[in-house]
Write a protein that holds these residues in place. Structure first.
Motif, PDB file in Angstrom:
ATOM      1  N   TYR A   1       1.170  -1.229  -0.034  1.00  0.00           N
ATOM      2  CA  TYR A   1       0.128   0.044   0.002  1.00  0.00           C
ATOM      3  C   TYR A   1       1.061   1.046   0.137  1.00  0.00           C
ATOM      4  CZ  TYR A   1      -3.972   2.891   0.608  1.00  0.00           C
ATOM      5  OH  TYR A   1      -4.780   4.359   0.538  1.00  0.00           O
TER       6      TYR A   1
ATOM      7  N   GLU B   1      -3.686   7.124   6.922  1.00  0.00           N
ATOM      8  CA  GLU B   1      -5.124   7.309   7.130  1.00  0.00           C
ATOM      9  C   GLU B   1      -5.901   6.309   6.055  1.00  0.00           C
ATOM     10  OE1 GLU B   1      -3.211  10.175   6.701  1.00  0.00           O
ATOM     11  OE2 GLU B   1      -2.951  10.381   8.903  1.00  0.00           O
ATOM     12  N   GLU B   2      -5.396   6.530   5.023  1.00  0.00           N
ATOM     13  CA  GLU B   2      -5.918   5.944   3.793  1.00  0.00           C
ATOM     14  C   GLU B   2      -5.738   4.205   4.043  1.00  0.00           C
ATOM     15  OE1 GLU B   2      -6.251   8.676  -0.045  1.00  0.00           O
ATOM     16  OE2 GLU B   2      -4.165   7.456   0.424  1.00  0.00           O
ATOM     17  N   ALA B   3      -4.498   3.734   4.517  1.00  0.00           N
ATOM     18  CA  ALA B   3      -4.114   2.427   4.536  1.00  0.00           C
ATOM     19  C   ALA B   3      -4.972   1.820   5.904  1.00  0.00           C
ATOM     20  CB  ALA B   3      -2.404   2.418   4.946  1.00  0.00           C
ATOM     21  N   ALA B   4      -5.329   2.602   6.919  1.00  0.00           N
ATOM     22  CA  ALA B   4      -6.272   1.987   7.963  1.00  0.00           C
ATOM     23  C   ALA B   4      -7.692   2.254   7.574  1.00  0.00           C
ATOM     24  CB  ALA B   4      -5.727   2.899   9.301  1.00  0.00           C
ATOM     25  N   ASP B   5      -8.073   3.012   6.619  1.00  0.00           N
ATOM     26  CA  ASP B   5      -9.560   3.023   6.356  1.00  0.00           C
ATOM     27  C   ASP B   5     -10.108   1.721   6.064  1.00  0.00           C
ATOM     28  OD1 ASP B   5     -12.025   3.792   5.535  1.00  0.00           O
ATOM     29  OD2 ASP B   5     -11.273   5.381   4.580  1.00  0.00           O
TER      30      ASP B   5
ATOM     31  N   ARG C   1     -12.266   1.215   2.648  1.00  0.00           N
ATOM     32  CA  ARG C   1     -11.585   1.345   1.201  1.00  0.00           C
ATOM     33  C   ARG C   1     -11.202  -0.364   1.088  1.00  0.00           C
ATOM     34  NH1 ARG C   1      -8.582   5.900  -0.941  1.00  0.00           N
ATOM     35  NH2 ARG C   1      -7.426   4.179  -1.761  1.00  0.00           N
TER      36      ARG C   1
ATOM     37  N   ASP D   1      -9.030  -1.476  -0.876  1.00  0.00           N
ATOM     38  CA  ASP D   1      -7.626  -1.824  -0.947  1.00  0.00           C
ATOM     39  C   ASP D   1      -7.178  -1.361   0.017  1.00  0.00           C
ATOM     40  OD1 ASP D   1      -8.034   1.082  -1.090  1.00  0.00           O
ATOM     41  OD2 ASP D   1      -6.438   1.519  -2.817  1.00  0.00           O
ATOM     42  N   SER D   2      -7.532  -1.173   1.298  1.00  0.00           N
ATOM     43  CA  SER D   2      -6.828  -0.637   2.660  1.00  0.00           C
ATOM     44  C   SER D   2      -6.139  -1.917   3.080  1.00  0.00           C
ATOM     45  CB  SER D   2      -7.748  -0.049   3.381  1.00  0.00           C
ATOM     46  OG  SER D   2      -8.626  -0.749   4.146  1.00  0.00           O
TER      47      SER D   2
ATOM     48  N   GLY E   1      -5.656  -1.733   6.399  1.00  0.00           N
ATOM     49  CA  GLY E   1      -6.659  -2.022   7.589  1.00  0.00           C
ATOM     50  C   GLY E   1      -7.590  -2.912   7.509  1.00  0.00           C
ATOM     51  N   ARG E   2      -8.074  -2.910   6.248  1.00  0.00           N
ATOM     52  CA  ARG E   2      -9.306  -4.243   5.751  1.00  0.00           C
ATOM     53  C   ARG E   2      -8.585  -5.556   5.750  1.00  0.00           C
ATOM     54  NH1 ARG E   2     -13.719  -4.022   1.133  1.00  0.00           N
ATOM     55  NH2 ARG E   2     -14.236  -1.893   2.337  1.00  0.00           N
TER      56      ARG E   2
END
Length: 133
Positions: free
Chosen positions: A6, A11-15, A18, A20-21, A23-24
């Motif tokens: 990623y 913030e986007e990585a943990a969302d 999303r 493609d995150s 976090g998911r």
């Protein structure tokens, strides 16, 4: 296991919203029954593989191995191999693993609190519909 690299902001990585995150992906890894039960069983103790398997009733050797590797890969479990014959392998939660354990403990408390309510709801839902008059 293949992990996407990623390149977005933290913030986007943990969302989790999303697709493609990271976090998911992490959430998907740890939000399964075996991972949660392993984290709960380890608690603040160090356990050998066989002790852990006895603690987590019903887990197969294969599923325990896969989940321990995933938890180790994500930095939640530390695996220590002692150079003995046969080798002794121990597992313990890392600091982030202990942090996740607090959430798992909350989920266990929630389950104990609402298990009767859920049983009653399932019974009502699964009951046959009354025959039309």
């Amino acid at each position: 296991m293949v992990t996407k690299q990623y390149t977005g902001s933290p913030e986007e990585a943990a969302d989790l919203r999303r697709a493609d995150s990271l976090g998911r992906e992490i959430f998907s890894d740890v939000a399964n029954k075996w991972a949660l039960l392993i984290i709960e069983a380890l608690g603040e103790r160090t356990l050998r593989f066989s002790e852990l398997r006895n603690e987590v009733e019903g887990v197969s050797h294969k599923m325990l191995t896969q989940n321990l590797r995933m938890l180790e890969r994500n930095g939640l479990v530390e695996r220590k191999v002692h150079p003995t014959v046969p080798p002794r392998v121990e597992y313990t939660l890392t600091e982030p693993g202990l942090g996740l354990r607090a959430t798992v403990d909350g989920m266990c408390a929630w389950t104990h609190r609402y298990v009767r309510h859920i049983e009653d709801s399932r019974r009502r839902f699964d009951a046959p519909a009354p025959a039309p008059e």
